[in-house]
Design a protein around this motif. Structure first.
Motif, PDB file in Angstrom:
ATOM      1  N   TYR A  53       0.772  -1.195  -0.065  1.00 54.82           N
ATOM      2  CA  TYR A  53       0.117  -0.119   0.049  1.00 54.82           C
ATOM      3  C   TYR A  53       0.903   1.212   0.017  1.00 54.82           C
ATOM      4  CZ  TYR A  53      -2.651   3.674   2.176  1.00 54.82           C
ATOM      5  OH  TYR A  53      -3.408   5.009   2.550  1.00 54.82           O
ATOM      6  N   GLU A  54       2.040   1.285   1.054  1.00 56.11           N
ATOM      7  CA  GLU A  54       2.751   2.533   0.909  1.00 56.11           C
ATOM      8  C   GLU A  54       3.399   2.840  -0.479  1.00 56.11           C
ATOM      9  OE1 GLU A  54       2.648   4.634   3.055  1.00 56.11           O
ATOM     10  OE2 GLU A  54       1.581   3.559   4.603  1.00 56.11           O
ATOM     11  N   ARG A  80       1.711   6.754  -6.562  1.00 57.52           N
ATOM     12  CA  ARG A  80       0.150   6.835  -7.348  1.00 57.52           C
ATOM     13  C   ARG A  80      -0.240   5.984  -8.167  1.00 57.52           C
ATOM     14  NH1 ARG A  80      -0.892  12.002  -5.613  1.00 57.52           N
ATOM     15  NH2 ARG A  80      -2.725  11.942  -7.245  1.00 57.52           N
ATOM     16  N   ASP A  81       0.008   4.732  -7.804  1.00 59.53           N
ATOM     17  CA  ASP A  81      -0.435   3.459  -8.528  1.00 59.53           C
ATOM     18  C   ASP A  81      -1.945   2.958  -8.092  1.00 59.53           C
ATOM     19  OD1 ASP A  81       1.446   3.598 -10.353  1.00 59.53           O
ATOM     20  OD2 ASP A  81       2.562   1.954  -9.001  1.00 59.53           O
ATOM     21  N   PRO A  82      -3.026   2.675  -8.679  1.00 56.26           N
ATOM     22  CA  PRO A  82      -4.187   2.258  -8.025  1.00 56.26           C
ATOM     23  C   PRO A  82      -4.185   0.819  -7.781  1.00 56.26           C
ATOM     24  CG  PRO A  82      -4.570   2.378 -10.458  1.00 56.26           C
ATOM     25  CD  PRO A  82      -3.169   2.900 -10.131  1.00 56.26           C
ATOM     26  N   LEU A  83      -4.885   0.444  -6.586  1.00 56.44           N
ATOM     27  CA  LEU A  83      -4.972  -0.778  -6.000  1.00 56.44           C
ATOM     28  C   LEU A  83      -6.523  -1.307  -5.942  1.00 56.44           C
ATOM     29  CD1 LEU A  83      -2.380  -0.422  -2.999  1.00 56.44           C
ATOM     30  CD2 LEU A  83      -2.103  -1.735  -5.243  1.00 56.44           C
ATOM     31  N   VAL A  84      -6.593  -2.437  -5.747  1.00 57.71           N
ATOM     32  CA  VAL A  84      -8.083  -2.792  -5.526  1.00 57.71           C
ATOM     33  C   VAL A  84      -8.082  -3.531  -4.304  1.00 57.71           C
ATOM     34  CG1 VAL A  84      -9.710  -4.762  -6.065  1.00 57.71           C
ATOM     35  CG2 VAL A  84      -8.818  -3.301  -7.895  1.00 57.71           C
ATOM     36  N   GLY A 101     -11.661 -28.024  -5.051  1.00 55.82           N
ATOM     37  CA  GLY A 101     -12.031 -29.179  -4.304  1.00 55.82           C
ATOM     38  C   GLY A 101     -12.074 -28.605  -2.822  1.00 55.82           C
ATOM     39  N   CYS A 102     -12.385 -27.438  -2.563  1.00 64.08           N
ATOM     40  CA  CYS A 102     -12.447 -26.827  -1.295  1.00 64.08           C
ATOM     41  C   CYS A 102     -13.595 -27.245  -0.546  1.00 64.08           C
ATOM     42  CB  CYS A 102     -11.870 -25.432  -1.047  1.00 64.08           C
ATOM     43  SG  CYS A 102     -10.322 -25.038  -1.570  1.00 64.08           S
ATOM     44  N   GLU A 103     -14.727 -27.290  -1.026  1.00 62.78           N
ATOM     45  CA  GLU A 103     -16.206 -27.689  -0.596  1.00 62.78           C
ATOM     46  C   GLU A 103     -16.700 -26.552  -0.037  1.00 62.78           C
ATOM     47  OE1 GLU A 103     -17.957 -30.485  -1.129  1.00 62.78           O
ATOM     48  OE2 GLU A 103     -16.552 -31.041  -2.378  1.00 62.78           O
ATOM     49  N   GLY A 104     -16.524 -25.314  -0.648  1.00 62.58           N
ATOM     50  CA  GLY A 104     -16.876 -24.258   0.250  1.00 62.58           C
ATOM     51  C   GLY A 104     -17.271 -23.163  -0.949  1.00 62.58           C
ATOM     52  N   GLY A 105     -17.937 -21.984  -0.524  1.00 60.25           N
ATOM     53  CA  GLY A 105     -18.167 -20.955  -1.281  1.00 60.25           C
ATOM     54  C   GLY A 105     -17.908 -19.608  -0.737  1.00 60.25           C
ATOM     55  N   MET A 106     -17.685 -18.501  -1.488  1.00 62.21           N
ATOM     56  CA  MET A 106     -17.236 -17.248  -1.302  1.00 62.21           C
ATOM     57  C   MET A 106     -17.754 -16.179  -1.907  1.00 62.21           C
ATOM     58  SD  MET A 106     -13.192 -16.276  -0.353  1.00 62.21           S
ATOM     59  CE  MET A 106     -12.997 -17.260   0.856  1.00 62.21           C
ATOM     60  N   ASP A 107     -18.150 -15.293  -1.340  1.00 63.81           N
ATOM     61  CA  ASP A 107     -18.520 -13.867  -1.995  1.00 63.81           C
ATOM     62  C   ASP A 107     -17.474 -12.857  -1.690  1.00 63.81           C
ATOM     63  OD1 ASP A 107     -20.699 -15.212  -2.858  1.00 63.81           O
ATOM     64  OD2 ASP A 107     -22.037 -14.225  -1.431  1.00 63.81           O
ATOM     65  N   VAL A 108     -16.836 -12.198  -2.775  1.00 66.08           N
ATOM     66  CA  VAL A 108     -15.869 -11.304  -2.655  1.00 66.08           C
ATOM     67  C   VAL A 108     -16.139  -9.881  -3.217  1.00 66.08           C
ATOM     68  CG1 VAL A 108     -13.380 -10.790  -2.794  1.00 66.08           C
ATOM     69  CG2 VAL A 108     -14.129 -13.125  -2.529  1.00 66.08           C
ATOM     70  N   TRP A 109     -15.947  -8.664  -2.301  1.00 62.41           N
ATOM     71  CA  TRP A 109     -16.291  -7.512  -2.885  1.00 62.41           C
ATOM     72  C   TRP A 109     -14.867  -6.717  -3.323  1.00 62.41           C
ATOM     73  CZ3 TRP A 109     -20.261  -4.840  -4.617  1.00 62.41           C
ATOM     74  CH2 TRP A 109     -20.424  -3.793  -4.750  1.00 62.41           C
ATOM     75  N   LEU A 110     -15.186  -6.443  -4.602  1.00 63.80           N
ATOM     76  CA  LEU A 110     -13.779  -5.499  -5.169  1.00 63.80           C
ATOM     77  C   LEU A 110     -14.264  -3.982  -5.148  1.00 63.80           C
ATOM     78  CD1 LEU A 110     -12.705  -8.077  -7.845  1.00 63.80           C
ATOM     79  CD2 LEU A 110     -12.038  -8.169  -5.519  1.00 63.80           C
ATOM     80  N   VAL A 111     -13.278  -3.325  -4.578  1.00 60.98           N
ATOM     81  CA  VAL A 111     -13.377  -1.996  -4.940  1.00 60.98           C
ATOM     82  C   VAL A 111     -12.058  -1.273  -5.156  1.00 60.98           C
ATOM     83  CG1 VAL A 111     -15.379  -1.644  -3.250  1.00 60.98           C
ATOM     84  CG2 VAL A 111     -13.181  -1.254  -2.340  1.00 60.98           C
ATOM     85  N   ARG A 112     -12.058  -0.159  -5.981  1.00 54.51           N
ATOM     86  CA  ARG A 112     -10.722   0.521  -6.382  1.00 54.51           C
ATOM     87  C   ARG A 112     -10.329   1.443  -5.325  1.00 54.51           C
ATOM     88  NH1 ARG A 112      -8.212   2.488 -11.733  1.00 54.51           N
ATOM     89  NH2 ARG A 112      -7.443   4.482 -11.406  1.00 54.51           N
ATOM     90  N   GLU A 118      -9.374   5.736   0.159  1.00 50.46           N
ATOM     91  CA  GLU A 118     -10.235   5.487   0.836  1.00 50.46           C
ATOM     92  C   GLU A 118     -11.176   4.058   0.335  1.00 50.46           C
ATOM     93  OE1 GLU A 118     -10.610   5.808   3.917  1.00 50.46           O
ATOM     94  OE2 GLU A 118      -9.841   7.854   4.231  1.00 50.46           O
ATOM     95  N   PRO A 119     -11.505   3.254   1.097  1.00 50.53           N
ATOM     96  CA  PRO A 119     -11.526   3.268   2.585  1.00 50.53           C
ATOM     97  C   PRO A 119     -10.218   2.756   3.236  1.00 50.53           C
ATOM     98  CG  PRO A 119     -12.752   1.258   1.879  1.00 50.53           C
ATOM     99  CD  PRO A 119     -12.368   1.820   0.673  1.00 50.53           C
ATOM    100  N   PHE A 120      -9.383   2.096   2.451  1.00 48.34           N
ATOM    101  CA  PHE A 120      -7.992   1.369   3.000  1.00 48.34           C
ATOM    102  C   PHE A 120      -7.399   2.436   3.813  1.00 48.34           C
ATOM    103  CE2 PHE A 120      -3.970  -0.621   3.225  1.00 48.34           C
ATOM    104  CZ  PHE A 120      -4.429  -1.721   3.502  1.00 48.34           C
TER     105      PHE A 120
END
Length: 635
Positions: free
Chosen positions: A2-3, A9-13, A86-97, A105-107
């Motif tokens: 991040y630093e 001045r490079d964007p991140l997600v 094969g992890c036998e699980g589900g996941m929802d992931v929210w991506l923001v710039r 922000e918000p990081f």
């Protein structure tokens, strides 16, 4: 990362886990950063999803629009057409710039709060019809920037009802509002752990390394200049040249989560113990054998030594084997890790038994509409009901992780769970029925869970021995459903194997786990548990009943020759309902006869029951589905 990105001045997600289903590596609230070209810091899945997330992050970097990415790695379809994890699980992931235009922000605020150990409460707007709360915005409720615009009135009311203590580091979830429509993911910032080492000798180096790898902030203090050298301990947060008596001049001793005395100098260790005894640090470790501990405590004096109470761990560390510095450091950090997460001295992992991967779920999210007040707080023998039933669950082997699902009155109930060292999961949708609580509880299951034990917080008569009987029977056949058999029915407490997790999570409304018992009767094993018939809403049981001790004696049905079946609850008879008011008197008598036979000396008996249960309703009769299963009992 991040630093560096901010300087260039490079964007991140910023990627945040919003919800999970089944077994997942990380849970809701976990985060990672993704940069251009797929570079990332932090992990959400142990390497299974990060490459795919990087591809989605490129689209967010280019367009600037937030994005929800959903994964479902359960079942054969994933192996054939999915990522093959094969992890036998589900996941929802929210991506923001994150970019300079939005001041990162918000990081930026999340990072500042982490560095300064400040609590912040926030929410990501996932869906919205509110003009002042657009999709992709971050709402800060405490510890963050001033909230722009006006929040919807219903959100303001909801926030006012939340107690600050209910927003611990593990509290995260989704909440929805209507008029206007608003769907939020809420969470609070994590607070880094602080470790103090008094003594910077050669064996302190691997402790610093292990602690830093775990994300702890490690401060090292030593009165010897050769050891108080920052160059020797590059991963330490601070290195102090100080005697124990001078420590308070350099650091705030109240902020540390753990301290270890390891100077190998008897006078310094004695001075360190004297200083630490007067602090609130919850874990204090002392290196050296038991004889050294006895000598130091004797020199310290009884009054000062008594201030430690159970906080002092000496000799420090778990018995893991090995006597080299790295092995000793591993033992020390392992014990501190176990203490920080409320698991005592830790437990050996036994992956060769089904019980080693059984997840225990205690449902306590209801609003107590029939009871008239929060029944989880009802006085049962001088203690809140939730404390009593949680204590029963925790009497199973400690290797079983326990999650308590809270909903209504969570701010009042959470301290009871935290004090008992159990995990808390918050269900913001508890008003939609018990199925929503089951989904929340399943999301907390360990990655290797082979089964889940579902219990209800208001089944006050169920004993630890009852639950042990369920677990013991399931260990013999972990692919079966093992459930409590009582009155003329079969239900919870019950254990469901992992292959049914998906169907449990798909339940809706007030259809609880009993729906699966009807769906798979051939897989059900019934274990006699008359105590499960009694809950705090049952006629004849109330807080004033004051059952003296749920562990003093087994709850049992007293067989008789008539259709009146008194129930003896922990040595006290409670007025029984007549069989005419129950669902099926014939089945009731059959079960009583079977239980009477088992208690009469027939050991390890298994009777096949084919019972067509006819549910009797005062206004009409309807045919209930037949239940065919195995009835198992032991003396």
């Amino acid at each position: 990362m991040y630093e560096r990105a901010r300087a260039a001045r490079d964007p991140l997600v910023l990627a945040t886990v919003i919800a999970t289903r089944g077994s997942t590596y990380r849970k809701a609230g976990a985060q990672m950063l993704i940069g251009p070209g797929g570079r990332y810091e932090g992990i959400l899945s142990g390497g299974c999803l990060e490459g795919d997330l990087a591809a989605h992050a490129e689209a967010v970097l280019n367009r600037g629009t937030p994005k929800m990415v959903r994964y479902d790695n359960r079942g054969e379809d994933d192996l054939l057409w999915g990522l093959g994890a094969g992890c036998e699980g589900g996941m929802d992931v929210w991506l923001v710039r994150l970019d300079p235009a939005a001041n990162w922000e918000p990081f930026a605020t999340l990072s500042r709060c982490f560095e300064q150990r400040e609590r912040a409460r926030y929410a990501f707007v996932l869906d919205s019809a509110a003009p002042d709360s657009p999709v992709g915005a971050t709402l800060w409720f405490a510890g963050g920037p001033a909230q722009p615009g006006k929040l919807p009135g219903q959100l303001t009311t909801w926030l006012a009802d939340q107690d600050r203590d209910a927003w611990g580091a593990a509290t995260a979830g989704i909440v929805e509002f209507d008029s206007p429509r608003l769907r939020l993911f809420f969470a609070s910032t994590a607070i880094p752990r602080e470790l103090l080492l008094i003594g910077g000798g050669p064996d302190a180096l691997p402790v610093v390394e292990f602690g830093a790898a775990l994300g702890w902030r490690v401060t090292v203090a030593d009165h010897r200049p050769a050891y108080a050298d920052t160059a020797r301990l590059p991963r330490a947060r601070r290195v102090l040249l100080s005697t124990p008596a001078e420590l308070a001049q350099h650091v705030d001793l109240t902020r540390f989560d753990a301290a270890v005395v390891m100077s190998h100098h008897i006078a310094t260790d004695l001075a360190a113990l004297e200083v630490l005894a007067a602090t609130p640090i919850p874990y204090v470790g002392l290196l050296g054998p038991a004889s050294r501990r006895k000598r130091l405590l004797a020199d310290l004096g009884a009054a000062t030594a008594a201030k430690f109470g159970a906080r002092l761990h000496a000799p420090v560390g778990l018995e893991l084997g090995g006597r080299d510095p790295a092995s000793i450091a591993l033992a020390i950090t392992a014990e501190i890790q176990a203490h920080l997460h409320g698991t005592g001295h830790g437990q050996a992992l036994d992956r060769n038994t089904a019980a080693s991967s059984l997840h225990v779920m205690l449902l306590a999210a209801g609003s107590s509409s029939r009871f008239g007040s929060p029944k989880q707080l009802a006085d049962i023998a001088g203690r809140p009901m939730l404390s009593r039933t949680l204590e029963t669950v925790l009497q199973l082997e400690r290797r079983h992780p326990v999650t308590v699902v809270l909903g209504a009155d969570a701010e009042r109930l959470e301290p009871l769970v935290r004090n008992a060292s159990a995990n808390v999961a918050f269900n913001p949708d508890h008003a939609q029925g018990i199925a929503s609580s089951i989904r929340v509880g399943l999301a907390q299951a360990p990655i290797d869970a082979r089964g889940v034990l579902i219990a209800l917080a208001d089944q006050v008569a169920v004993t630890a021995d009852d639950l042990r009987q369920l677990v013991s029977r399931w260990e013999q056949q972990p692919d079966r459903i093992v459930a409590a058999l009582y009155d003329d029915t079969i239900g919870v407490p019950a254990i469901f194997p992992a292959d049914l997790f998906r169907e449990l999570a798909a339940l809706q409304g007030d259809r609880g786990a009993r729906a699966l018992l009807s769906r798979y009767p051939e897989r059900v094993i019934g274990v006699p548990m008359p105590s499960a018939a009694q809950d705090i809403d049952t006629p004849g049981i109330s807080p004033s009943a004051r059952c003296p001790d749920p562990h003093a004696s087994d709850a049992s049905i007293v067989p008789c020759g008539s259709h009146d079946h008194p129930v003896e609850c922990h040595g006290r008879r409670l007025a029984a309902r007549r069989v005419a008011e129950r669902r099926h008197p014939g089945a009731q008598c059959l079960l009583h006869a079977a239980i009477a036979g088992l208690r009469g000396g027939v050991a390890d008996m298994s009777i096949r029951l084919d019972v067509e249960v006819r549910a009797v309703n005062r206004s009409r009769r309807r045919l209930a589905p037949a239940w065919q299963g195995e009835f198992c009992g032991t003396e």
